[in-house]
Design a protein around this motif. Structure first.
Motif, PDB file in Angstrom:
ATOM      1  N   ALA A  80     -16.805  -2.291  25.124  1.00  0.00           N
ATOM      2  CA  ALA A  80     -17.533  -1.103  24.678  1.00  0.00           C
ATOM      3  C   ALA A  80     -16.605   0.093  24.512  1.00  0.00           C
ATOM      4  N   LEU A  81     -15.553   0.157  25.312  1.00  0.00           N
ATOM      5  CA  LEU A  81     -14.602   1.267  25.220  1.00  0.00           C
ATOM      6  C   LEU A  81     -13.186   0.700  25.225  1.00  0.00           C
ATOM      7  N   VAL A  82     -12.438   0.981  24.164  1.00  0.00           N
ATOM      8  CA  VAL A  82     -11.062   0.502  24.032  1.00  0.00           C
ATOM      9  C   VAL A  82     -10.132   1.712  24.019  1.00  0.00           C
ATOM     10  N   VAL A  83      -9.215   1.749  24.956  1.00  0.00           N
ATOM     11  CA  VAL A  83      -8.270   2.855  25.101  1.00  0.00           C
ATOM     12  C   VAL A  83      -6.859   2.313  24.891  1.00  0.00           C
ATOM     13  N   GLY A  84      -6.099   2.948  24.027  1.00  0.00           N
ATOM     14  CA  GLY A  84      -4.710   2.573  23.811  1.00  0.00           C
ATOM     15  C   GLY A  84      -3.775   3.689  24.216  1.00  0.00           C
ATOM     16  N   PHE A  85      -2.526   3.345  24.445  1.00  0.00           N
ATOM     17  CA  PHE A  85      -1.499   4.339  24.756  1.00  0.00           C
ATOM     18  C   PHE A  85      -0.480   4.342  23.619  1.00  0.00           C
ATOM     19  N   ALA A  86       0.045   5.508  23.334  1.00  0.00           N
ATOM     20  CA  ALA A  86       1.059   5.647  22.293  1.00  0.00           C
ATOM     21  C   ALA A  86       2.245   6.395  22.876  1.00  0.00           C
TER      22      ALA A  86
END
Length: 403
Positions: A326-332
């Motif tokens: 439901a919630l996808v968090v990525g790092f850059a």
């Protein structure tokens, strides 16, 4: 005084790391805990009951068949009168006995008769830690609800030996004990009932049996986020590449090396409600891994190194047709034009949030502090520089608010 009035039974088993238990007792008492020590016969070969008792401020239990201690079935009383049983160090032998339910000494009897949480801090030679029986025993203990902290990576007592197996440092063990003894009011926690996957650390892509492609990621940010989500009630799987920091307590660690192994572990952990992809995954790997060490030949140019693209874990999860969280968090991790690259990544990867950080700042990659910008479809929000633990706490609160 974070452990004020908590009763901790400390089992010290026989390994060279037993010397760290002396400092551990001091650290626990500094925080208000009452510490009752139990020492195995082997532990007494490394440190003395006199030293342990002087620091703990009380009696040290060593014998299962002690006439004085067992008048009132002492091992049962020890198992029932404490808020937490802490095993530090936990040797391979003791872990095997715990997994098998062997109660042929005081430590084993107490552990088998317990009705409180158990936290172990493994410590052993790297070969022993990675041996198949130890891996099986650890899986059994985790399935039984035993929590672990560590081990870490570094130099061993044996000359020339290094690798994973060092007992976690006393302050790390104390922090794990605090988490283990946190109020178990899971129903009132905002992420209770939610499943989360967190990736952490670098990936290692082999060139030959000696050389590899990697990066400077320490895993501190990813591990801290896993802990923060677990503190809010989430059931957390932490998929981590090779790092020197110990596994945090309260989460399920899965250890991998390459990007392909990490993707496989993430997909096996699905379905989940939350995915936080913090790991610094290598974009490329060697097309062909040499079976033997590549040798330098005088007068000849170096062998060509052809690279191929690694799987994109964040994009795979963000665009998963059936099991997208439901919630996808990525790092850059960027070195320039941070917000612009993060906005582009948000769209391409199918993420709901990109946490962008400028790793060109000295000390960010592999360090203890971070400065991040949160980028969503609605815009960007920059946070000031802060400790990575604080970043994790604030990000976990942001995620909880979405649920």
């Amino acid at each position: 005084m974070s452990l004020q009035d908590k009763r901790i039974l400390l089992i010290i088993s026989g390994g060279i790391a037993a010397y760290k238990s002396l400092d551990l007792i001091r650290r626990l008492k500094e925080r208000g805990a009452a510490v009752t020590p139990v020492m195995t016969t082997a532990a007494c070969e490394f440190i003395t009951p006199l030293a342990v008792g002087a620091l703990a401020g009380g009696h040290v239990f060593t014998e299962l068949f002690s006439r004085e201690d067992e008048q009132d079935v002492g091992h049962i009383r020890l198992a029932r009168e404490h808020d937490l049983i802490l095993v530090a160090p936990a040797t391979a032998s003791l872990m095997a006995k715990m997994a098998a339910g062997i109660a042929d000494d005081l430590a084993g009897a107490v552990l088998l008769a317990r009705d409180c949480p158990v936290l172990i801090a493994p410590a052993m030679n790297p070969k022993m830690w990675s041996a198949a029986p130890t891996v099986r025993n650890l899986a059994t203990l985790e399935a039984d609800g035993v929590m672990t902290v560590g081990p870490g990576t570094g130099e061993m007592a044996e000359r020339g030996e290094a690798g994973k197996g060092r007992m976690a440092e006393p302050l790390d063990i104390v922090a794990a004990a605090e988490r283990a003894l946190a109020p178990l009011e899971t129903a009132s926690k905002p992420l209770s009932g939610k499943r989360a996957i967190v990736t952490s650390g670098p990936t290692v892509e082999a060139i030959d049996p000696v050389r590899y492609i990697a990066n400077r990621s320490s895993g501190r940010q990813g591990h801290a986020i896993a802990v923060a989500l677990a503190a809010l009630g989430a059931d957390v799987t932490l998929v981590t590449g090779p790092v020197s920091i110990p596994d945090p307590a309260g989460v399920k660690p899965v250890h991998v090396e390459s990007a392909r192994q990490m993707l496989d572990a993430v997909e096996k952990a699905l379905p989940a409600d939350i995915a936080v992809m913090v790991a610094a995954v290598s974009d490329w790997r060697a097309e062909d891994e040499a079976a033997q060490k590549m040798k330098k030949k005088p007068g000849e140019p170096p062998p060509p190194l052809k690279l191929v693209e690694n799987p994109d874990i964040l994009k795979t999860v963000g665009h998963h047709a059936a099991l997208r969280p439901a919630l996808v968090v990525g790092f850059a991790a960027e070195t320039n034009d941070v917000a612009a690259y993060a906005s582009d990544k948000l769209a391409r990867k199918g993420a709901d949030l990109i946490v962008a950080n400028d790793v060109s700042e000295e000390g960010v990659m592999g360090g203890a502090r971070n400065r991040v910008t949160l980028v969503t479809k609605e815009g960007a929000e920059s946070w000031p520089a802060m400790d990575k633990t604080e970043v994790a706490t604030r990000l976990a609160a942001w995620i909880a608010a979405r649920f």
